[in-house]
Scaffold this active site. Structure first.
Site, PDB file in Angstrom:
ATOM      1  N   GLY A 251       4.272  24.423  15.216  1.00 25.80           N
ATOM      2  CA  GLY A 251       2.880  24.745  15.463  1.00 25.80           C
ATOM      3  C   GLY A 251       2.484  26.187  15.632  1.00 25.80           C
TER       4      GLY A 251
ATOM      5  N   ASP B  94       3.103  11.666   6.288  1.00 27.76           N
ATOM      6  CA  ASP B  94       3.919  12.294   5.252  1.00 27.76           C
ATOM      7  C   ASP B  94       2.992  13.170   4.420  1.00 27.76           C
ATOM      8  OD1 ASP B  94       5.390  13.002   3.017  1.00 27.76           O
ATOM      9  OD2 ASP B  94       6.283  11.016   2.757  1.00 27.76           O
TER      10      ASP B  94
ATOM     11  N   CYS C  78       3.016  20.354   7.066  1.00 26.26           N
ATOM     12  CA  CYS C  78       4.351  20.520   7.659  1.00 26.26           C
ATOM     13  C   CYS C  78       4.204  21.479   8.841  1.00 26.26           C
ATOM     14  CB  CYS C  78       5.354  21.037   6.642  1.00 26.26           C
ATOM     15  SG  CYS C  78       5.488  20.016   5.157  1.00 26.26           S
ATOM     16  N   ALA C  79       3.288  21.135   9.743  1.00 25.88           N
ATOM     17  CA  ALA C  79       2.775  22.063  10.747  1.00 25.88           C
ATOM     18  C   ALA C  79       3.703  22.300  11.932  1.00 25.88           C
ATOM     19  CB  ALA C  79       1.428  21.565  11.256  1.00 25.88           C
TER      20      ALA C  79
ATOM     21  N   CYS D 273      10.926  29.691   4.965  1.00 22.77           N
ATOM     22  CA  CYS D 273      11.788  30.630   5.693  1.00 22.77           C
ATOM     23  C   CYS D 273      13.177  30.619   5.060  1.00 22.77           C
ATOM     24  CB  CYS D 273      11.844  30.287   7.179  1.00 22.77           C
ATOM     25  SG  CYS D 273      12.348  28.589   7.546  1.00 22.77           S
TER      26      CYS D 273
END
Length: 444
Positions: free
Chosen positions: A261, A304, A257-258, A372
């Site tokens: 970046g 995915d 889930c980069a 987060c």
């Protein structure tokens, strides 16, 4: 609320009116559709064809409107004897935008009121309430000092979030979190090297964790070092999880889930062979652009994460999709776009992705799970449930010296839990960081 209307300004528009139209439409669209303010602004500002100054003003109005929406609704509602009129078209978002200017922005009162009334007259449904709107807004301007003197930051926090934070952290910390969210966020940078040097060049301060926090509000792309790729924008708390992997040069690291970046470039900067995986093509294009600007490389895979397969990695970083309630200070629209049911749905997704991340971690490898979010369901509880069903993993407690000595940001179990009111600075704006949770796990 009313459907969005066209924002492109006629040539004879009053100065500033097009900016107010865009602000009103942004507020309306985000509240009706639950879309993100950043993405909505990017799309609508381009379509509106405004000058940069007008587009910037529209964004500032919308941002402070969401930051203080609870207060604005309360004070406007208290001055509408019969409540907000029904079938009044764009009346409510116009009033919200105008109140945001009158109470919280350095905008002349007459401009905020006059342009709001012009907007009300532009729609047949709201024009009949123009006199009412005028009276309410002028009263807000007269009573501004009294209103500001009685502000309670929790007014700008929906009931479900207030209850969640009070239950998890206690009433005093819940109020401190809300107070931090009321402040304009600082701009933090992660630098490749020499934080003190870049802080001096950019009029910033070096935080205990090594991030550089800027005092000013300059446009990022115009600052020294941007074009040369010497630093990138990244909240000080968001910069911690990648560091906790303790990456060694040459290790194979997966960033799951980069996008967009920030963590990918941190890992690449450490000399790792990074595989960045995300399902969003557009967001990955932005990631690639950042890598190019910074002169760094990583293998970028559009997939995915839940079904991504590869040889196990030395380290895996999973920054899982979440409610993002830890980013409310920077993205106040999150406060009003998310609901309790969103947290439950996301928690189920997080559990699935965490199990997949575990499968991609080699024996002896490290796994960082982070979100987060301020919600325990998406943090501590997620790890407790994971460990209950995966006896091959154990916590690797984080030490205070790994996060600049900020012991208050660690739980008793050695997990990272940053809160928005922590990291005190000389001013409220230069204090705080995003709300983040992270846990470091070792596969036996």
């Amino acid at each position: 609320m009313a459907a969005p209307h066209e924002n492109r300004a006629p040539a004879d528009d009053a100065p500033g009116l097009a900016a107010r139209r865009l602000a009103t439409t942004l507020i309306d669209e985000v509240l009706r559709a639950g879309t993100a303010l950043d993405e909505t602004f990017e799309r609508m500002a381009q379509a509106a064809g405004l000058e940069p100054a007008d587009a910037g003003l529209a964004r500032a109005i919308a941002t402070v409107a969401f930051r203080r929406l609870g207060t604005i609704r309360q004070v406007v509602g208290a001055r509408l004897e019969r409540g907000s009129p029904r079938k009044s078209g764009p009346f409510e978002p116009i009033m919200v935008a105008a109140a945001a200017q009158l109470l919280f922005l350095d905008v002349p009162d007459h401009a905020a009121v006059d342009l709001a009334i012009r907007q009300l007259h532009e729609d047949a449904r709201s024009s009949r309430y123009a006199s009412l709107g005028n009276a309410v807004l002028r009263r807000l301007a007269r009573e501004r000092e009294a209103i500001l003197a009685e502000l309670d930051p929790l007014t700008d926090t929906p009931d479900w979030l207030r209850e969640s934070w009070t239950q998890t952290y206690g009433p005093d910390i819940a109020k401190a979190i809300a107070a931090a969210h009321a402040e304009e966020p600082p701009l933090d940078l992660t630098v490749k090297s020499d934080p003190a040097g870049w802080a001096a060049r950019l009029d910033g301060i070096v935080l205990p964790t090594g991030s550089v926090r800027l005092r000013g509000r300059d446009t990022v792309t115009g600052l020294p070092g941007f074009t040369e790729g010497e630093w990138w924008v990244q909240d000080a708390a968001a910069a911690l999880p990648a560091r906790l992997l303790n990456v060694q040069p040459g290790e194979r690291i997966a960033d799951l889930c980069a996008a967009p970046g920030g963590k990918t470039v941190q890992l690449a900067q450490s000399g790792a062979e990074v595989v960045a995986v995300d399902r969003s093509g557009p967001r990955l294009r932005r990631l690639k652009a950042n890598l190019d600007r910074l002169g760094l490389s990583a293998e970028v895979v559009t997939a995915d994460v839940g079904t991504f397969e590869a040889e196990p990695f030395d380290g895996v970083l999973l920054d899982a999709p979440c409610s993002a309630t830890g980013t409310i200070r920077r993205h106040p629209d999150v406060t009003w776009a998310k609901q309790p049911e969103d947290v439950a749905k996301l928690a189920a997704l997080q559990a699935r992705l965490l199990d997949q991340a575990a499968r991609l971690t080699k024996p002896g490898g490290r796994l960082i799970y982070c979100t987060c979010s301020l919600e325990r369901t998406e943090g501590e509880a997620q790890i407790e449930e994971f460990l209950a069903r995966n006896d091959g993993f154990a916590r690797d407690p984080i030490k205070p010296e790994e996060i600049g000595g900020q012991a208050e940001a660690l739980t008793a179990l050695g997990e990272l839990r940053t809160l928005p009111h922590q990291l005190a600075g000389k001013t409220p704006r230069l204090s705080g960081w995003a709300g983040f949770y992270a846990c470091r796990l070792i596969r036996s």
